[in-house]
Design an enzyme around this catalytic site. Structure first.
Site, PDB file in Angstrom:
ATOM      1  N   GLY A  52       0.792  -1.220   0.000  1.00 37.29           N
ATOM      2  CA  GLY A  52       0.000   0.000   0.000  1.00 37.29           C
ATOM      3  C   GLY A  52       0.822   1.267   0.000  1.00 37.29           C
ATOM      4  O   GLY A  52       0.475   2.243  -0.682  1.00 37.29           O
ATOM      5  N   GLN A  83      -7.117  -3.044  -4.160  1.00 39.45           N
ATOM      6  CA  GLN A  83      -7.904  -1.908  -3.677  1.00 39.45           C
ATOM      7  C   GLN A  83      -7.006  -0.728  -3.295  1.00 39.45           C
ATOM      8  O   GLN A  83      -7.447   0.414  -3.229  1.00 39.45           O
ATOM      9  CB  GLN A  83      -8.753  -2.374  -2.483  1.00 39.45           C
ATOM     10  CG  GLN A  83      -9.346  -1.296  -1.624  1.00 39.45           C
ATOM     11  CD  GLN A  83      -8.600  -1.184  -0.289  1.00 39.45           C
ATOM     12  OE1 GLN A  83      -7.564  -1.812  -0.079  1.00 39.45           O
ATOM     13  NE2 GLN A  83      -9.147  -0.383   0.601  1.00 39.45           N
ATOM     14  N   ARG A  84      -5.722  -0.978  -3.074  1.00 42.62           N
ATOM     15  CA  ARG A  84      -4.837   0.087  -2.588  1.00 42.62           C
ATOM     16  C   ARG A  84      -3.410   0.004  -3.136  1.00 42.62           C
ATOM     17  O   ARG A  84      -2.670   0.988  -3.092  1.00 42.62           O
ATOM     18  CB  ARG A  84      -4.776   0.068  -1.051  1.00 42.62           C
ATOM     19  CG  ARG A  84      -4.137  -1.194  -0.504  1.00 42.62           C
ATOM     20  CD  ARG A  84      -4.459  -1.451   0.964  1.00 42.62           C
ATOM     21  NE  ARG A  84      -3.870  -2.710   1.415  1.00 42.62           N
ATOM     22  CZ  ARG A  84      -4.367  -3.909   1.159  1.00 42.62           C
ATOM     23  NH1 ARG A  84      -5.469  -4.015   0.441  1.00 42.62           N
ATOM     24  NH2 ARG A  84      -3.778  -5.000   1.592  1.00 42.62           N
ATOM     25  N   CYS A 203      -4.541  -4.787   8.188  1.00 44.63           N
ATOM     26  CA  CYS A 203      -5.618  -4.142   7.435  1.00 44.63           C
ATOM     27  C   CYS A 203      -6.726  -5.137   7.112  1.00 44.63           C
ATOM     28  O   CYS A 203      -7.869  -4.741   6.887  1.00 44.63           O
ATOM     29  CB  CYS A 203      -5.070  -3.498   6.166  1.00 44.63           C
ATOM     30  SG  CYS A 203      -4.205  -4.627   5.061  1.00 44.63           S
ATOM     31  N   CYS A 331       0.568   4.330  30.582  1.00 45.83           N
ATOM     32  CA  CYS A 331       0.923   3.742  29.288  1.00 45.83           C
ATOM     33  C   CYS A 331       1.496   2.356  29.551  1.00 45.83           C
ATOM     34  O   CYS A 331       1.335   1.807  30.650  1.00 45.83           O
ATOM     35  CB  CYS A 331       1.897   4.628  28.502  1.00 45.83           C
ATOM     36  SG  CYS A 331       3.563   4.704  29.170  1.00 45.83           S
TER      37      CYS A 331
END
Length: 362
Positions: A52, A83-84, A203, A331
């Site tokens: 990507g 798609q990317r 993703c 954190c």
């Protein structure tokens, strides 16, 4: 005026007539001209990943006239990539991604040499693969690979253009362990300590806006061009944040982490508290528990009643935290919490930090 850095490469003696004609619009750019174009022709960029982010970077850098591109990827094209990942076509499904890079770069810029490396970069080969490059652009898709690439660049002293996209959001910056004199070194662990960052969802799990990867890959290519030619102000010491849904581009400063131990020591004026003291402050004082980890970290669990604001978002707008309540910042290891607490205290918030973060508590 932008704060430029010295160019990374010396220019070639001259351009061919064909290349001069092909890149004529660069020659017309004020402050760029044929000298910068000749630097690009002499440059060698290593691109990790032809997906990507690597796809638009290969397209942009080849079109710009970079002399040599080393494209490192062991994967094959899948139909869901299309798609990317704009390097590839339907006819490429099942073929090595590096084959697309070789073909497309040749179509755009016949004088650009593409060295296709079809293997996964790891700690055993990273230094060897990246050492010949003037600059590295990381478009890989796992934090483990990013950590390997960043560590190699730190050892080699090579600048690293770094970007990440998830869902509708993105970050872009430049890391450099040995920048020119007068510039502060910034490395990946200053933004995401490897032992605290965790692995982001893929993703495939959470999705990614295809058009955003083109935008981010193009920005990364622009950063590479600026560093190679010495034109403009690169993102060294700054992180560009992109929110595609709101069409917002903002940036936050990035400085070297002052704490290097797993459990950082107290910064002047920022008290550390134990888990017991944190819970007591929440109960007795009504203290807000502010978790500044990333969404993929908090997905695995949070402290009950805590407010979730990722560090970059907090630094962009510290005033979103009211000064009327005390705050305990949380954190993973404590490093990011110290940065957040310092920003809050500068705005009058009574901020403390959970010593050692959630890892020490666990």
């Amino acid at each position: 005026m932008p704060l430029s850095l010295p160019p990374l490469v010396a220019p070639v003696a001259s351009l061919s007539d064909a290349e001069r004609a092909r890149t004529l619009r660069h020659a017309a750019l004020r402050g760029f001209g044929e000298l910068a174009q000749r630097r690009l022709a002499a440059a060698h960029v290593a691109i990790v990943g032809a997906g990507g982010l690597g796809s638009p970077a290969v397209l942009a850098l080849a079109a710009a006239g970079v002399g040599t591109l080393t494209v490192i990827d062991d994967d094959e094209v899948d139909v869901t990539n299309l798609q990317r990942q704009v390097l590839h076509r339907m006819s490429d499904v099942g073929a090595p991604k590096t084959d697309s890079a070789v073909r497309v770069a040749a179509d755009l810029s016949p004088e650009t040499r593409v060295q296709a490396v079809r293997r996964r970069i790891d700690a055993d080969c990273a230094d060897e693969l990246l050492a010949p490059a003037d600059l590295v652009l990381d478009g890989s898709d796992t934090f483990a690979t990013r950590a390997v690439v960043a560590a190699a660049c730190e050892r080699l002293g090579v600048p690293l253009v770094w970007g990440v996209v998830q869902e509708f959001h993105a970050q872009v910056t430049v890391f450099w362990s040995r920048p020119p004199a007068g510039h502060v070194p910034v490395v990946l662990s200053d933004l995401h300590p490897p032992e605290a960052a965790g692995e982001a969802p893929s993703c495939a799990e959470v999705g990614v806006l295809g058009a955003l990867t083109l935008q981010v890959g193009s920005i990364m290519a622009t950063e590479a061009i600026k560093l190679l030619t010495g034109v403009g102000e690169p993102l060294l010491g700054r992180v560009l944040l992109i929110d595609a849904l709101r069409a917002r581009h903002t940036e936050v400063p990035l400085r070297p982490a002052t704490a290097t131990a797993a459990v950082p020591s107290e910064r002047p004026g920022i008290p550390l508290v134990t888990a017991e003291e944190m819970l007591a402050a929440q109960s007795a004082e009504g203290a807000m528990l502010l978790d500044v980890r990333e969404p993929w970290e908090t997905a695995t669990g949070t402290v009950e009643g805590s407010m979730l604001v990722p560090l970059a978002e907090l630094l962009r707008d510290p005033d979103q935290i009211e000064a009327s309540r005390p705050v305990v910042v949380i954190c993973a290891k404590g490093m990011r919490a110290l940065t957040a607490a310092q920003a809050l205290r500068e705005r009058g918030v009574e901020a403390r930090v959970l010593a050692g973060g959630l890892s020490a508590w666990a």
